[in-house]
Design a protein around this motif. Structure first.
Motif, PDB file in Angstrom:
ATOM      1  N   VAL A 314       0.996  -1.097   0.110  1.00 23.11           N
ATOM      2  CA  VAL A 314      -0.045  -0.003  -0.067  1.00 23.11           C
ATOM      3  C   VAL A 314       0.781   1.163   0.099  1.00 23.11           C
ATOM      4  CG1 VAL A 314      -1.883   1.025   1.039  1.00 23.11           C
ATOM      5  CG2 VAL A 314      -1.585  -1.339   1.459  1.00 23.11           C
ATOM      6  N   PHE A 315       0.684   2.018  -0.958  1.00 27.97           N
ATOM      7  CA  PHE A 315       1.567   3.132  -1.069  1.00 27.97           C
ATOM      8  C   PHE A 315       0.908   4.630  -0.636  1.00 27.97           C
ATOM      9  CE2 PHE A 315       3.603  -0.092  -3.487  1.00 27.97           C
ATOM     10  CZ  PHE A 315       5.110   0.245  -3.575  1.00 27.97           C
ATOM     11  N   LEU A 316       1.384   5.371   0.224  1.00 29.47           N
ATOM     12  CA  LEU A 316       0.946   6.548   0.704  1.00 29.47           C
ATOM     13  C   LEU A 316       2.026   7.766   0.473  1.00 29.47           C
ATOM     14  CD1 LEU A 316      -0.196   5.406   4.217  1.00 29.47           C
ATOM     15  CD2 LEU A 316      -1.299   5.028   1.888  1.00 29.47           C
ATOM     16  N   ASN A 317       1.474   8.929   0.295  1.00 31.09           N
ATOM     17  CA  ASN A 317       2.144  10.133   0.164  1.00 31.09           C
ATOM     18  C   ASN A 317       1.547  11.188   0.817  1.00 31.09           C
ATOM     19  OD1 ASN A 317       0.438  11.738  -1.519  1.00 31.09           O
ATOM     20  ND2 ASN A 317       1.135  10.520  -3.411  1.00 31.09           N
ATOM     21  N   ALA A 318       2.029  12.267   1.037  1.00 31.03           N
ATOM     22  CA  ALA A 318       1.844  13.518   1.667  1.00 31.03           C
ATOM     23  C   ALA A 318       2.652  14.541   1.129  1.00 31.03           C
ATOM     24  CB  ALA A 318       2.199  13.567   3.380  1.00 31.03           C
ATOM     25  N   LEU A 319       1.981  15.679   0.820  1.00 29.79           N
ATOM     26  CA  LEU A 319       2.569  16.764  -0.017  1.00 29.79           C
ATOM     27  C   LEU A 319       1.896  18.092   0.566  1.00 29.79           C
ATOM     28  CD1 LEU A 319       3.688  18.073  -2.526  1.00 29.79           C
ATOM     29  CD2 LEU A 319       1.582  17.475  -3.635  1.00 29.79           C
ATOM     30  N   SER A 320       2.902  19.091   0.382  1.00 26.66           N
ATOM     31  CA  SER A 320       2.573  20.440   0.668  1.00 26.66           C
ATOM     32  C   SER A 320       3.378  21.397  -0.102  1.00 26.66           C
ATOM     33  CB  SER A 320       2.700  20.994   2.019  1.00 26.66           C
ATOM     34  OG  SER A 320       4.102  20.974   2.436  1.00 26.66           O
ATOM     35  N   GLY A 321       2.870  22.604  -0.437  1.00 28.71           N
ATOM     36  CA  GLY A 321       3.503  23.280  -1.431  1.00 28.71           C
ATOM     37  C   GLY A 321       4.140  24.379  -0.894  1.00 28.71           C
ATOM     38  N   GLU A 322       5.036  25.207  -1.794  1.00 27.49           N
ATOM     39  CA  GLU A 322       5.892  26.139  -1.102  1.00 27.49           C
ATOM     40  C   GLU A 322       5.237  27.241  -0.136  1.00 27.49           C
ATOM     41  OE1 GLU A 322       9.641  29.138  -2.726  1.00 27.49           O
ATOM     42  OE2 GLU A 322       8.431  27.933  -4.055  1.00 27.49           O
ATOM     43  N   GLY A 323       4.134  27.491  -0.973  1.00 26.71           N
ATOM     44  CA  GLY A 323       3.565  28.816  -0.248  1.00 26.71           C
ATOM     45  C   GLY A 323       2.465  28.695   0.744  1.00 26.71           C
ATOM     46  N   ALA A 324       2.208  27.164   1.451  1.00 26.10           N
ATOM     47  CA  ALA A 324       1.095  27.074   2.020  1.00 26.10           C
ATOM     48  C   ALA A 324       1.498  25.933   3.181  1.00 26.10           C
ATOM     49  CB  ALA A 324      -0.161  26.623   1.577  1.00 26.10           C
ATOM     50  N   ASP A 325       0.976  25.969   4.204  1.00 26.25           N
ATOM     51  CA  ASP A 325       1.247  25.113   5.387  1.00 26.25           C
ATOM     52  C   ASP A 325       0.512  23.660   4.976  1.00 26.25           C
ATOM     53  OD1 ASP A 325       3.085  26.495   7.228  1.00 26.25           O
ATOM     54  OD2 ASP A 325       1.133  27.699   7.475  1.00 26.25           O
ATOM     55  N   ARG A 326       0.918  22.641   5.491  1.00 24.16           N
ATOM     56  CA  ARG A 326       0.379  21.515   5.555  1.00 24.16           C
ATOM     57  C   ARG A 326      -1.022  21.541   6.275  1.00 24.16           C
ATOM     58  NH1 ARG A 326       3.963  16.709   7.483  1.00 24.16           N
ATOM     59  NH2 ARG A 326       2.282  15.274   6.400  1.00 24.16           N
ATOM     60  N   THR A 327      -1.964  20.974   5.736  1.00 24.16           N
ATOM     61  CA  THR A 327      -3.395  20.984   6.499  1.00 24.16           C
ATOM     62  C   THR A 327      -3.772  19.630   7.287  1.00 24.16           C
ATOM     63  OG1 THR A 327      -4.630  20.108   4.430  1.00 24.16           O
ATOM     64  CG2 THR A 327      -4.358  22.438   4.672  1.00 24.16           C
ATOM     65  N   GLU A 328      -2.970  18.697   7.277  1.00 28.01           N
ATOM     66  CA  GLU A 328      -3.266  17.390   7.941  1.00 28.01           C
ATOM     67  C   GLU A 328      -1.803  16.568   8.128  1.00 28.01           C
ATOM     68  OE1 GLU A 328      -5.896  15.663   5.287  1.00 28.01           O
ATOM     69  OE2 GLU A 328      -4.250  14.414   4.037  1.00 28.01           O
ATOM     70  N   LEU A 329      -1.734  15.764   9.036  1.00 26.61           N
ATOM     71  CA  LEU A 329      -0.667  14.934   9.320  1.00 26.61           C
ATOM     72  C   LEU A 329      -1.069  13.414   9.208  1.00 26.61           C
ATOM     73  CD1 LEU A 329       1.052  16.671  12.551  1.00 26.61           C
ATOM     74  CD2 LEU A 329       1.495  16.675  10.106  1.00 26.61           C
ATOM     75  N   TYR A 330      -2.163  13.145   9.010  1.00 26.93           N
ATOM     76  CA  TYR A 330      -2.664  11.981   8.290  1.00 26.93           C
ATOM     77  C   TYR A 330      -3.831  12.303   7.293  1.00 26.93           C
ATOM     78  CZ  TYR A 330      -6.282  12.722  11.750  1.00 26.93           C
ATOM     79  OH  TYR A 330      -7.306  12.996  12.619  1.00 26.93           O
ATOM     80  N   ASN A 331      -4.129  11.282   6.527  1.00 26.57           N
ATOM     81  CA  ASN A 331      -5.303  11.214   5.597  1.00 26.57           C
ATOM     82  C   ASN A 331      -6.164  10.350   5.818  1.00 26.57           C
ATOM     83  OD1 ASN A 331      -6.152  10.419   2.473  1.00 26.57           O
ATOM     84  ND2 ASN A 331      -6.155  12.726   2.724  1.00 26.57           N
TER      85      ASN A 331
END
Length: 587
Positions: A314-331
């Protein structure tokens, strides 16, 4: 070890900027060019947490630093004399140049006299510079300093040696890649951290293998997509192998896990099934072909494909961009997928690639989750790097560079939503906080398993000589010269007690005398050591004066506390195998 951490004046990396070229300082700016946010840290925090890595960067030849769009302690970074002149150029002895992030330069005079060396021609026009020189607001000495800093790198790397090639046409094809793909693949595999393994890995020619998750395969159109700096995520609907914004790669190709696993399936005669989606709803199949581990499958669903597989990946990822904070630590969608697969497959292996900590407690204690492989974003050879570890072509040796908590609330920092962002946690971030407040992590800083086993023995600590309380050397590149003097040596024997060759990462943590008012333990060294099965190697850590120093706000100096220092050596911040002490006397 795989990246974390940010601070005042920072976004992805560090406070003024790390590396051979310093990364920027952070967040956003308004249309008027006046940053809406200020990152505020006291003097002790600034030195012991955020300036600390810049000492090493400057000492080791960093040539340029980018100042940020944000304010630091309520002064714009690019005209912050404390940050650029007092700390960076004087205290650290930085000889290179400072240039602004996009839209970070705000005022021609203030940026020039407070430490910026390279700027926008629209702000530093010839007429503007001549006017400032004529009226005395900008001195010729400062202008010459700016010029010298801009040109120094050109001569330092020998670009004036007459051996440079002629300029190519703008559309000319010049292949500069060489063996880069090999290097990327090797280092990607080395960086992966094996967090859990109940004997599931390495894989050995599974008869039926099922693969799940959008992260296993490519996006619809790729490999490159326009990811802007305004933010992205929280997950990526394809294989995530590059950051966004300034961190975005331009792939010549991208090897996904699906491609690399298919190659292994062909080689091994494995039947391979896949659902490369995080929220897949099953569709009708055919009753003509029965669902079993002895046949191909025609009824795709998480439960069906999991139930008869020897191994479920099972493959998972977590992404955030340069100009915004992450919105979650799990999905939720991804975690539901993992749980559904694990409910139906007794050998569920989870692979995660993430831009930072990704919590796993929603399913980590499930009896059928047998292994977890965790890493950052691995680039164009990502799928090959991952599969090299899954099948044991590479023995994993990566280590976590941040703590993975059991719950979001276990972290002591949060997103700042106000104009004044105060870094009141001081030096107590990540493992330093978890240790100080006895918070049990799911996986500690520095954690990572191997397919072999290691033992530690023979901790040896040399006795340091008597030291002056404060450094007394000349100021040089990297600060006072004697900050870099070795004051004691610590060695340890590491033995490979298993049956496979592998690499261990012994880590040195140091506890200070109480008078220094420091965290319980702080990382002061680590080394990656390749050890053949049955052999042992000796690892030596040289502790420098700066490693046993603390910042004294009153003295405005790095001081050494007299007393007993505690030494811990082990495989993570919580897996400490050996300990000892040494005593420092000062005059």
């Amino acid at each position: 070890m795989p990246s974390g951490g940010a601070g005042p004046g920072s976004s992805n990396s560090s406070s003024i900027g790390p590396g051979p070229k310093g990364r920027r300082a952070a967040s956003a700016s308004s249309d008027t060019g006046s940053a809406p946010y200020s990152s505020n840290a006291d003097d002790k925090t600034l030195h012991e947490t955020y300036l600390w890595p810049f000492y090493d960067a400057v000492k080791n030849g960093m040539g340029a630093v980018m100042c940020a769009m944000t304010k630091v302690n309520n002064t714009l970074s690019c005209q912050n004399s404390d940050l650029l002149l007092k700390h960076l150029k004087t205290e650290l002895g930085f000889p290179g140049f400072v240039w602004p992030d996009t839209m970070a330069q705000n005022n021609a005079l203030e940026s020039a006299i407070n430490g910026e060396d390279y700027g926008s021609s629209s702000i530093w026009s010839t007429s503007t510079m001549e006017t400032m020189l004529a009226n005395g607001s900008l001195t010729e000495t400062r202008l010459n300093d700016m010029v010298t800093r801009n040109l120094m790198g050109y001569y330092h790397v020998g670009l004036d040696n007459g051996l440079q090639p002629e300029a190519e046409a703008e559309d000319a094809y010049v292949n500069v890649r060489g063996n880069h793909s090999k290097i990327i693949r090797e280092n990607g595999a080395k960086s992966m951290a094996l967090l859990k393994n109940n004997g599931a890995l390495p894989l050995n020619k599974p008869r039926v293998m099922s693969v799940f998750g959008a992260h296993a395969g490519p996006v619809i159109g790729g490999p490159n997509q326009g990811m802007n700096i305004d933010g992205a995520g929280p997950t990526y609907q394809g294989h995530l192998a590059s950051g966004t914004g300034s961190a975005q790669a331009s792939y010549p190709y991208l090897v996904t896990p699906y491609v690399s696993l298919t190659n292994k399936a062909v080689e091994d005669g494995t039947m391979m099934r896949w659902i490369m989606n995080d929220t897949y709803a099953s569709t009708a199949g055919s009753s003509l072909i029965p669902e079993s581990d002895a046949s191909t499958a025609v009824t795709p669903s998480y439960a069906d494909y999991a139930s008869n597989a020897d191994a479920c990946l099972v493959f998972l990822n977590a992404l955030s961009g340069e100009g915004a904070d992450r919105t979650e630590l799990y999905n939720d969608d991804q975690d539901t997928m993992v749980s559904t697969v694990a409910d139906n497959c007794n050998n569920t292996i989870v692979v995660i690639n993430a831009v930072g900590p990704r919590l796993v407690d929603q399913w980590i204690e499930h009896d059928n989750v047998t292994a977890v492989l965790y890493g950052s974003l691995l680039g164009q050879e990502s799928g090959n790097s991952i599969v090299d570890v899954l099948y044991g072509e590479v023995n994993p040796s990566g280590r976590l560079i941040y703590t993975i908590a059991k719950n979001e609330s276990d972290y002591n920092v949060d997103i700042c939503y106000t104009a004044q962002c105060n870094f009141t946690e001081g030096v107590y971030i990540d493992y330093r906080y978890f240790d100080a407040y006895n918070v049990t992590p799911r996986y500690p800083f520095g954690h990572g398993l191997s397919y072999t086993t290691f033992s530690y023995s023979d901790l040896t600590i040399s006795k340091p000589s008597t030291l002056s309380k404060a450094p007394s050397g000349n100021r040089t590149v990297g600060g006072y010269a004697d900050l870099w003097d070795t004051v004691t040596g610590i060695s340890v024997d590491v033995s490979n007690t298993g049956s496979l060759d592998g690499a261990e990462v012994p880590q040195l943590y140091l506890g200070f005398p109480a008078s220094a008012k420091q965290p319980v333990r702080q990382l002061r060294g680590f080394d990656r050591v390749d050890i053949a099965a049955g052999n042992h190697e000796t690892t030596t850590f040289d502790l420098r004066r700066r490693d046993i120093s603390y910042w004294d706000v009153t003295a405005q100096q790095w001081l050494v506390a007299a007393g007993t220092y505690r030494v811990y050596v082990g495989a993570s911040s919580r897996d400490l195998r050996l300990n000892g002490t040494f005593t420092v006397e000062t005059y």
